[in-house]
Write a protein that holds these residues in place. Structure first.
Motif, short mmCIF file in Angstrom:
data_model
loop_
_atom_site.label_atom_id
_atom_site.label_comp_id
_atom_site.label_asym_id
_atom_site.label_seq_id
_atom_site.Cartn_x
_atom_site.Cartn_y
_atom_site.Cartn_z
N ASN A 86 9.73 -0.23 -5.78
CA ASN A 86 9.18 -0.84 -4.68
C ASN A 86 7.84 -1.34 -5.10
O ASN A 86 6.98 -0.98 -6.13
CB ASN A 86 9.04 -0.05 -3.29
CG ASN A 86 7.88 1.36 -3.44
OD1 ASN A 86 6.87 1.01 -3.73
ND2 ASN A 86 8.57 2.49 -3.40
N GLN A 133 3.98 -2.21 -3.29
CA GLN A 133 3.19 -1.99 -1.91
C GLN A 133 1.91 -2.93 -2.02
O GLN A 133 1.32 -3.14 -3.04
CB GLN A 133 2.55 -0.65 -1.89
CG GLN A 133 4.04 0.38 -1.92
CD GLN A 133 3.50 1.90 -1.81
OE1 GLN A 133 2.84 2.27 -0.89
NE2 GLN A 133 4.15 2.71 -2.69
N TYR A 154 -1.85 -3.32 -0.43
CA TYR A 154 -3.16 -2.66 0.30
C TYR A 154 -4.29 -3.76 0.62
O TYR A 154 -4.46 -4.73 0.02
CB TYR A 154 -3.48 -1.46 -0.63
CG TYR A 154 -2.79 -0.40 -0.94
CD1 TYR A 154 -1.64 -0.51 -1.76
CD2 TYR A 154 -2.78 0.68 0.00
CE1 TYR A 154 -0.95 0.49 -1.99
CE2 TYR A 154 -1.94 1.94 -0.24
CZ TYR A 154 -0.72 1.85 -1.20
OH TYR A 154 -0.13 2.87 -1.43
N GLN A 172 -8.48 -3.61 1.30
CA GLN A 172 -9.77 -2.96 1.30
C GLN A 172 -10.86 -3.70 1.75
O GLN A 172 -11.30 -4.83 1.29
CB GLN A 172 -10.12 -2.25 -0.20
CG GLN A 172 -11.34 -1.40 -0.07
CD GLN A 172 -11.38 -1.08 -1.34
OE1 GLN A 172 -11.40 -1.73 -2.58
NE2 GLN A 172 -12.20 0.48 -1.42
N SER A 181 -14.54 -4.60 2.69
CA SER A 181 -16.13 -4.10 2.02
C SER A 181 -16.33 -2.90 2.31
O SER A 181 -16.59 -2.45 3.49
CB SER A 181 -17.17 -5.21 2.23
OG SER A 181 -18.05 -4.77 1.56
N ARG A 235 -15.06 0.20 2.62
CA ARG A 235 -14.30 1.12 3.22
C ARG A 235 -13.11 1.41 2.57
O ARG A 235 -12.79 0.97 1.51
CB ARG A 235 -13.85 0.45 4.57
CG ARG A 235 -14.97 0.32 5.52
CD ARG A 235 -14.34 -0.63 6.69
NE ARG A 235 -13.67 0.23 7.58
CZ ARG A 235 -13.18 -0.30 8.77
NH1 ARG A 235 -13.47 -1.52 9.42
NH2 ARG A 235 -12.29 0.48 9.55
N GLY A 236 -12.29 2.35 3.25
CA GLY A 236 -11.09 2.83 2.35
C GLY A 236 -9.89 1.85 2.31
O GLY A 236 -9.91 0.68 2.86
N LEU A 237 -8.72 2.24 1.47
CA LEU A 237 -7.72 1.37 1.33
C LEU A 237 -6.72 1.74 2.85
O LEU A 237 -6.40 2.62 2.96
CB LEU A 237 -6.79 1.85 0.32
CG LEU A 237 -7.50 1.21 -1.05
CD1 LEU A 237 -6.75 2.04 -2.42
CD2 LEU A 237 -7.07 -0.09 -1.33
N HIS A 259 -2.91 0.65 3.83
CA HIS A 259 -1.52 0.47 3.40
C HIS A 259 -0.84 -0.71 4.39
O HIS A 259 -0.97 -0.40 5.53
CB HIS A 259 -0.80 1.55 3.49
CG HIS A 259 0.83 1.47 3.10
ND1 HIS A 259 1.68 0.97 3.63
CD2 HIS A 259 1.20 1.56 1.68
CE1 HIS A 259 2.79 1.04 3.05
NE2 HIS A 259 2.52 1.21 1.88
N LEU A 261 5.16 -2.22 2.78
CA LEU A 261 5.99 -1.75 1.20
C LEU A 261 7.27 -2.71 1.20
O LEU A 261 7.90 -2.90 2.41
CB LEU A 261 6.46 -0.38 1.26
CG LEU A 261 7.23 0.16 0.38
CD1 LEU A 261 6.48 1.86 0.02
CD2 LEU A 261 8.87 0.27 0.39
N PHE A 319 -4.73 -5.72 -2.82
CA PHE A 319 -4.06 -5.23 -3.99
C PHE A 319 -2.58 -4.90 -3.85
O PHE A 319 -2.26 -4.77 -2.74
CB PHE A 319 -4.76 -3.82 -4.29
CG PHE A 319 -6.25 -3.91 -4.47
CD1 PHE A 319 -7.08 -3.51 -3.35
CD2 PHE A 319 -6.57 -3.84 -5.95
CE1 PHE A 319 -8.50 -3.40 -3.69
CE2 PHE A 319 -8.24 -3.99 -5.88
CZ PHE A 319 -9.07 -3.54 -4.82
N LEU A 333 -1.01 5.70 -9.35
CA LEU A 333 -0.97 4.14 -9.21
C LEU A 333 -2.06 3.43 -9.94
O LEU A 333 -3.03 4.28 -10.35
CB LEU A 333 -1.09 3.70 -7.58
CG LEU A 333 -0.13 4.30 -6.87
CD1 LEU A 333 -0.37 3.86 -5.45
CD2 LEU A 333 1.27 3.91 -7.18
N PHE A 354 -4.01 0.17 -10.27
CA PHE A 354 -4.66 -0.89 -9.48
C PHE A 354 -5.09 -1.96 -10.44
O PHE A 354 -6.03 -1.78 -11.49
CB PHE A 354 -5.72 -0.52 -8.61
CG PHE A 354 -5.04 0.15 -7.15
CD1 PHE A 354 -4.82 1.48 -7.39
CD2 PHE A 354 -5.20 -0.14 -6.14
CE1 PHE A 354 -4.38 2.40 -6.31
CE2 PHE A 354 -4.73 0.39 -4.99
CZ PHE A 354 -4.32 1.77 -5.09
N GLY A 355 -4.85 -3.36 -9.90
CA GLY A 355 -5.50 -4.50 -10.60
C GLY A 355 -6.83 -4.72 -9.96
O GLY A 355 -7.16 -3.85 -9.29
N GLN A 356 -7.30 -5.83 -10.02
CA GLN A 356 -8.72 -6.30 -9.78
C GLN A 356 -8.44 -6.71 -8.18
O GLN A 356 -9.65 -6.67 -7.73
CB GLN A 356 -9.43 -7.23 -10.72
CG GLN A 356 -9.78 -6.61 -11.80
CD GLN A 356 -10.72 -5.34 -11.79
OE1 GLN A 356 -11.85 -5.55 -11.23
NE2 GLN A 356 -10.38 -4.26 -12.33
#
Lengths: 115, 112
Positions: free
Chosen positions: B31, B33, B35, B37, B39, B41-43, B45, B48, B88, B100, B102-104
């Motif tokens: 799958n 997903q 996400y 984010q 500024s 703060r957390g990610l 979701h 999916l 992301f 996982l 993560f890209g940029q």
């Protein structure tokens, strides 16, 4: 979705000291992970927190620097030891809700600044 | 683990416009997903999509997946200033779930 809380949400620490970050999940989860996000960077996996056994660390991360505890299926701690300014980051815990999709959820993060 | 690569790196639009972000990957997946984010703060979701799905909707979000091209897109319709964030895409495949890469990400700025 899983509800994840972290304590503290942020802290400012002096170099050479240590900080322990707590992660609490509202349900039992098998898989729990710790990630780091340095300023301006993307997330990097630090380690997998294993319940009842030693954590599994990714390349570049060691237990002496980032000791992890996982006493049960809803709680974990990450300690950042002997901190330096380079440790200034956001630290996030993450869990996988196992099932057909194995969705992954992240906590709100702990913003750490080391002076 | 596998990494998704987001494109463009940055996107700037006016409130009310649609925003499209793309993701490419190189391996087979179970799958994908997305996400968000905000500024400092957390990610969060967002959505999916499974490898056997081609399109999925959630509110103002629409995700497509083309496994033959190994690409996905995230469309945000009628954007709002509160949509300003980094986005992301993350690939989940095999048995390495949880680990996982993560890209940029794509930095989206929505101007009021």
């Amino acid at each position: 979705s899983a509800v994840i809380s972290q304590k503290p949400s942020r802290d400012i620490c002096q170099r050479g000291t240590s900080l322990t970050i707590q992660c609490q999940v509202d349900s039992q989860v098998t898989m729990m992970f710790w990630y780091r996000q340095q300023p301006g960077q993307s997330l990097t996996l630090i380690a997998t927190a294993n319940q009842g056994s030693e954590a599994t660390y990714e390349s570049g991360f060691v237990i002496d620097k980032f000791p992890i505890s996982r006493p049960n299926l809803t709680f974990s701690t990450l300690t950042v030891s002997n901190m330096s300014p380079e440790d200034s980051s956001i630290y996030l815990c993450s869990v996988v809700r196992q099932g057909v999709d194995n969705e992954q959820f992240f906590g709100p993060g702990t913003r750490l600044t080391v002076l | 683990s596998q990494q998704g690569e987001e494109d463009p790196q940055a996107l700037s639009i006016q409130e009310g416009e649609n925003a499209t972000m793309n993701c490419s990957y190189k391996t087979s997946i179970n799958n994908l997903q997305w996400y968000r984010q905000n500024s400092g703060r957390g990610l969060v979701h967002l959505i999916l999509i499974r490898s056997n799905e081609r399109e999925k909707h959630s509110g103002r979000l629409r995700v497509t997946l083309d496994t033959s091209k190994k690409s996905s897109s995230l469309l945000i319709t009628a954007s709002r200033a509160a949509d300003t964030a980094s986005y992301f895409c993350v690939i989940a495949g095999g048995t390495s779930y949880g680990k996982l890469t993560f890209g940029q990400g794509t930095i989206l700025t929505v101007h009021p």
